[in-house]
Design a protein around this motif. Structure first.
Motif, PDB file in Angstrom:
ATOM      1  N   ASP A 586      -3.293  45.296  76.459  1.00 58.39           N
ATOM      2  CA  ASP A 586      -3.015  46.162  75.319  1.00 58.39           C
ATOM      3  C   ASP A 586      -3.719  47.485  75.571  1.00 58.39           C
ATOM      4  O   ASP A 586      -4.228  47.724  76.669  1.00 58.39           O
ATOM      5  CB  ASP A 586      -3.412  45.527  73.975  1.00 58.39           C
ATOM      6  N   LYS A 604      -0.290  37.928  76.863  1.00 58.31           N
ATOM      7  CA  LYS A 604       0.296  38.836  75.880  1.00 58.31           C
ATOM      8  C   LYS A 604       1.270  38.127  74.943  1.00 58.31           C
ATOM      9  O   LYS A 604       1.815  38.752  74.032  1.00 58.31           O
ATOM     10  CB  LYS A 604       1.014  39.990  76.582  1.00 58.31           C
ATOM     11  N   HIS A 605       1.500  36.834  75.164  1.00 60.20           N
ATOM     12  CA  HIS A 605       2.431  36.070  74.328  1.00 60.20           C
ATOM     13  C   HIS A 605       1.766  34.760  73.932  1.00 60.20           C
ATOM     14  O   HIS A 605       2.083  33.696  74.470  1.00 60.20           O
ATOM     15  CB  HIS A 605       3.742  35.809  75.078  1.00 60.20           C
ATOM     16  N   ASN A 610       5.660  34.998  67.817  1.00 63.77           N
ATOM     17  CA  ASN A 610       6.137  35.923  68.839  1.00 63.77           C
ATOM     18  C   ASN A 610       6.866  35.165  69.947  1.00 63.77           C
ATOM     19  O   ASN A 610       7.930  35.590  70.424  1.00 63.77           O
ATOM     20  CB  ASN A 610       4.960  36.708  69.411  1.00 63.77           C
ATOM     21  N   HIS A 614      10.824  35.459  71.173  1.00 61.10           N
ATOM     22  CA  HIS A 614      11.206  35.712  72.555  1.00 61.10           C
ATOM     23  C   HIS A 614      12.157  34.631  73.074  1.00 61.10           C
ATOM     24  O   HIS A 614      13.091  34.933  73.826  1.00 61.10           O
ATOM     25  CB  HIS A 614       9.963  35.799  73.442  1.00 61.10           C
ATOM     26  N   HIS A 651       6.479  41.480  69.036  1.00 61.18           N
ATOM     27  CA  HIS A 651       5.240  42.216  69.317  1.00 61.18           C
ATOM     28  C   HIS A 651       4.866  43.108  68.142  1.00 61.18           C
ATOM     29  O   HIS A 651       3.689  43.250  67.803  1.00 61.18           O
ATOM     30  CB  HIS A 651       5.416  43.065  70.580  1.00 61.18           C
ATOM     31  N   TRP A 652       5.842  43.711  67.542  1.00 56.91           N
ATOM     32  CA  TRP A 652       5.561  44.645  66.443  1.00 56.91           C
ATOM     33  C   TRP A 652       4.998  43.913  65.231  1.00 56.91           C
ATOM     34  O   TRP A 652       4.062  44.389  64.580  1.00 56.91           O
ATOM     35  CB  TRP A 652       6.832  45.395  66.072  1.00 56.91           C
ATOM     36  N   GLU A 655       2.133  40.367  67.353  1.00 59.73           N
ATOM     37  CA  GLU A 655       1.235  40.430  68.503  1.00 59.73           C
ATOM     38  C   GLU A 655       1.370  41.805  69.151  1.00 59.73           C
ATOM     39  O   GLU A 655       2.236  42.028  69.986  1.00 59.73           O
ATOM     40  CB  GLU A 655       1.581  39.321  69.504  1.00 59.73           C
ATOM     41  N   ARG A 656       0.463  42.721  68.790  1.00 56.93           N
ATOM     42  CA  ARG A 656       0.597  44.116  69.215  1.00 56.93           C
ATOM     43  C   ARG A 656       0.089  44.334  70.642  1.00 56.93           C
ATOM     44  O   ARG A 656      -0.738  45.190  70.894  1.00 56.93           O
ATOM     45  CB  ARG A 656      -0.174  45.022  68.244  1.00 56.93           C
ATOM     46  N   SER A 657       0.550  43.547  71.575  1.00 56.35           N
ATOM     47  CA  SER A 657       0.171  43.756  72.964  1.00 56.35           C
ATOM     48  C   SER A 657       1.048  44.848  73.574  1.00 56.35           C
ATOM     49  O   SER A 657       2.106  45.190  73.052  1.00 56.35           O
ATOM     50  CB  SER A 657       0.293  42.451  73.756  1.00 56.35           C
ATOM     51  N   HIS A 658       0.584  45.364  74.711  1.00 59.85           N
ATOM     52  CA  HIS A 658       1.292  46.473  75.346  1.00 59.85           C
ATOM     53  C   HIS A 658       2.614  46.004  75.951  1.00 59.85           C
ATOM     54  O   HIS A 658       2.689  44.967  76.591  1.00 59.85           O
ATOM     55  CB  HIS A 658       0.425  47.086  76.446  1.00 59.85           C
ATOM     56  N   VAL A 659       3.661  46.794  75.750  1.00 59.12           N
ATOM     57  CA  VAL A 659       4.964  46.521  76.353  1.00 59.12           C
ATOM     58  C   VAL A 659       5.318  47.709  77.233  1.00 59.12           C
ATOM     59  O   VAL A 659       5.557  48.810  76.726  1.00 59.12           O
ATOM     60  CB  VAL A 659       6.053  46.298  75.282  1.00 59.12           C
TER      61      VAL A 659
END
Length: 705
Positions: A586, A604-605, A610, A614, A651-652, A655-659
């Motif tokens: 992130d 990240k998942h 989330n 997916h 994610h939004w 789980e606000r990890s980087h995409v």
């Protein structure tokens, strides 16, 4: 035997994790153990029950480059809990250049007292190289740890000479020399490069009134320096010109990271401007666009309190943004200013400049300019507008009369930003806006924000805008990770830079600045903050106590407790930096133990909701192709877009990890991992993978899984 044992304190480790009651054992300047109970012999044992043990604060925006040469203890910051500082901001540093040229730049921009500059010039030398300068810093009895930036104005002056740097664009040969010298500075250990585009930073000396050299660079020169930082993942600190929107857009454009590494850019400054009440919204929006959508690594800096600036009559940085004010600030003394006021047409020019309708950083509102000292005692506590009304005069005419009559004997204060607590709290809590911008070491008669980190904690305690552990992390571990500083966290093996704080003291109102006769400045007046003794019980740098009850101890500045820091991450080449950022977890977690992208993907998942979205997105993807084959209707391909939106919404929402933008559109690695996750979930093996990567990450952090 332990050197020091702190028993019974509430320990905040600087990561934002909840605190725990623990003993802290220190040996040879480092934390040996943190445990609920340590029963070992120590040379010094202190019971700190009821108090907090926190990492030393980090001040990310200081101008101590000159002062550290004269008084390397930097007591005014350390007494407020600061144990690490970043200096060389706003294009000003001593890393390269001739001493007299550097003095001409520092003296006026930072409002440094002439005695301090004279002291430095008497002993100053011209460094043969950036490496030689950093080696010199290592010899000083530093109080806090120091992380230097290379100042662009110093760099430009060293290559072009002061006169050319203030009047000309750089040639191709100049740019090549600047790139080479800046590369040497970064390789030697500078944390990055600072540039300055703002219009009201002026120089003194022969060219008094001209803006600093960095201001005269063109976009090509700024981009060259930015690319140099991008290739090393170094810090690029920049101050835009508020009167030129294009300067802000240039910074945002340079910061983006699509198909290239992001630029680690920190920008001054995210303030809630009183005359532009909606402007503050621009800063969170900009970071969302640059960081979330365009792959950047942009941070703003903000201030934890109202931005009040004091002035001595016409001598103030607030007057540097209009021509008549620049003339007043350029005068050598009061006699020269009296002659200027008496000259034909000057008062009318001042009035015209003062009242001109233009974009301003200083509001120029006499109703918000408050007199704090005057030869006429009845004026103290009144605004200039009130004085004008009492005299039956126009407000601008009254201001001109006060300035011309009293000169520096008239002391006044104005605040033009951060006056609304609710907005200030939102800026302080934003993950992409760092608390900082104290300007410690500069503007000795104009402001005193040395206690900026304490102000964050005090505000968090008073309003609950942040939980204490989050507020502490914001001014310790969080900024340390972003700036690549070896500081900011408490755990075994790390250097023992820590504070003992009184939570009751933090609940007391913030102190107002006061003036003192500073021996450092040969008795010159200086604005400082006092009152931290109620909150800061002890400050330890590398395990040595340097402040007690808010007061510096004799060891500070006489024994080397601080060190010259080196970046904790040193990477070369755009390809290497790009890999580093493509694999970030992130915005805060770029460094991790994972080498396979599958492990990064799993980390990240982790949220079940989330993961479910997916898996649904994978089903939609397969269904679109199958429906297209069966029906021949191409409209089924819209399910592909819907599947992308479904995965992104996970994610939004959860789980606000980087995409990474390339993984969002399409990449083989992301497609492969999505399919692997889908079938692992069907087989019931996915949550085993989640537990495995969690354990690896916990071990990497040095925390029991």
């Amino acid at each position: 035997m332990l050197d020091l044992l702190l028993k019974g304190g509430l320990v905040f480790d600087g990561t934002g994790a909840p605190p725990c009651c623990a003993d802290v054992a220190i040996v040879d300047g480092r934390i040996a153990r943190l445990a609920p109970a340590i029963d070992e012999e120590a040379r010094t044992t202190r019971d700190v029950s009821g108090f907090w043990i926190v990492p030393g604060f980090i001040d990310i925006h200081t101008h101590y480059d000159l002062e550290v040469e004269i008084a390397p203890g930097l007591a005014e910051s350390v007494r407020h809990g600061v144990t690490s500082i970043v200096m060389g901001n706003c294009s000003l540093s001593l890393t390269v250049g001739e001493s007299q040229d550097l003095a001409d730049i520092f003296l006026r921009v930072e409002s440094l007292p002439a005695p301090l500059v004279r002291k430095w010039l008497e002993r100053a030398v011209s460094w043969g190289s950036p490496q030689a300068y950093l080696e010199h810093l290592r010899t000083l009895p530093l109080g806090p740890h120091v992380a230097p930036l290379l100042g662009h104005s110093a760099l430009r002056t060293a290559v072009m000479g002061l006169q050319r740097s203030l009047h000309e664009r750089a040639s191709d040969d100049d740019l090549a020399q600047m790139r080479s010298l800046a590369g040497q500075a970064l390789d030697a250990g500078c944390f990055g490069i600072s540039v300055d585009m703002v219009h009201w930073h002026k120089v003194s000396g022969v060219f008094a009134g001209r803006s600093v050299p960095s201001h005269y660079a063109d976009a090509r020169e700024y981009r060259m320096l930015a690319e140099l930082c991008r290739e090393r993942d170094a810090v690029f600190q920049v101050t835009p010109n508020p009167q030129k929107a294009l300067s802000f857009l240039l910074i945002l454009a340079m910061s983006t990271g699509i198909f290239r590494p992001p630029l680690r850019a920190t920008v001054l400054s995210a303030l809630d401007m009183s005359d532009h009440p909606q402007l503050w919204r621009l800063f969170p929006l900009s970071t969302f666009i640059v960081n979330r959508l365009l792959g950047g690594n942009l941070r703003f800096q903000t201030l934890a309190e109202p931005f009040a600036i004091y002035a001595d009559g016409p001598i103030t940085p607030l007057f540097e943004e209009f021509a008549a004010g620049i003339e007043l600030n350029s005068c050598a003394n009061a006699d020269a200013r009296r002659e200027l006021w008496a000259s034909e047409g000057f008062k009318e020019r001042f009035r015209s400049d003062w009242e001109r309708r233009e974009l301003r950083t200083f509001h120029r509102d006499p109703a918000r300019m408050w007199v704090v000292a005057s030869p006429e005692a009845d004026q103290v506590g009144m605004s200039v507008a009130m004085i004008a009304t009492a005299r039956g005069m126009n407000a601008t005419a009254a201001l001109i009369d006060l300035l011309a009559t009293h000169d520096e004997r008239l002391r006044w204060v104005a605040c033009g930003a951060n006056e609304r607590p609710a907005i200030r709290e939102r800026l302080l809590a934003h993950p992409h806006i760092h608390p900082g911008f104290t300007d410690a070491g500069a503007h000795s008669r104009n402001l005193a924000f040395f206690d900026g980190a304490l102000a964050v904690l005090r505000q968090a305690m008073a309003t609950a805008c942040l939980p204490p552990e989050r507020a502490i992390a914001r001014v310790t571990g969080e900024v340390a990770r972003w700036f690549h500083l070896d500081a900011g966290e408490l755990r075994a093996g790390r250097r023992a830079d820590l504070l003992v704080l009184s939570p009751e003291g933090l609940r007391s109102p913030p102190p107002a600045p006061v003036e003192v006769d500073d021996p450092l400045l040969e008795g010159a007046r200086r604005m400082v903050k006092r009152g931290s003794e109620t909150a800061v019980l002890s400050v330890f740098v590398a395990g040595i106590e340097v402040v007690r009850q808010g007061r510096p101890l004799p060891v500070l500045g006489t024994v080397q407790t601080g060190t010259l820091l080196k970046p904790t991450v040193q990477v070369r080449g755009q390809a290497a930096v790009l890999r580093r950022y493509r694999n970030r977890i992130d915005d805060e977690i770029v460094d991790h133990p994972f080498h396979e992208y599958w492990d990064i993907f799993v980390f990240k998942h982790q949220d079940r909701r989330n993961v479910l979205l997916h898996c649904l997105a994978v089903l939609m993807m397969y269904s679109s192709g199958l429906a297209l084959v069966i029906t021949g209707n191409p409209w089924w391909l819209l399910l592909v877009l819907a599947s992308q939106a479904t995965g992104l919404s996970g994610h939004w929402l959860f789980e606000r990890s980087h995409v990474d933008i390339r993984d969002l559109v399409f990449s083989w690695r992301a497609s492969r991992c999505l399919n692997r996750m889908f079938f692992a979930v069907l087989r019931g093996r996915y949550w085993h993978e989640v537990g495995r990567v969690r354990s690896e990450f916990a071990a990497f952090q040095g925390i029991a899984a």
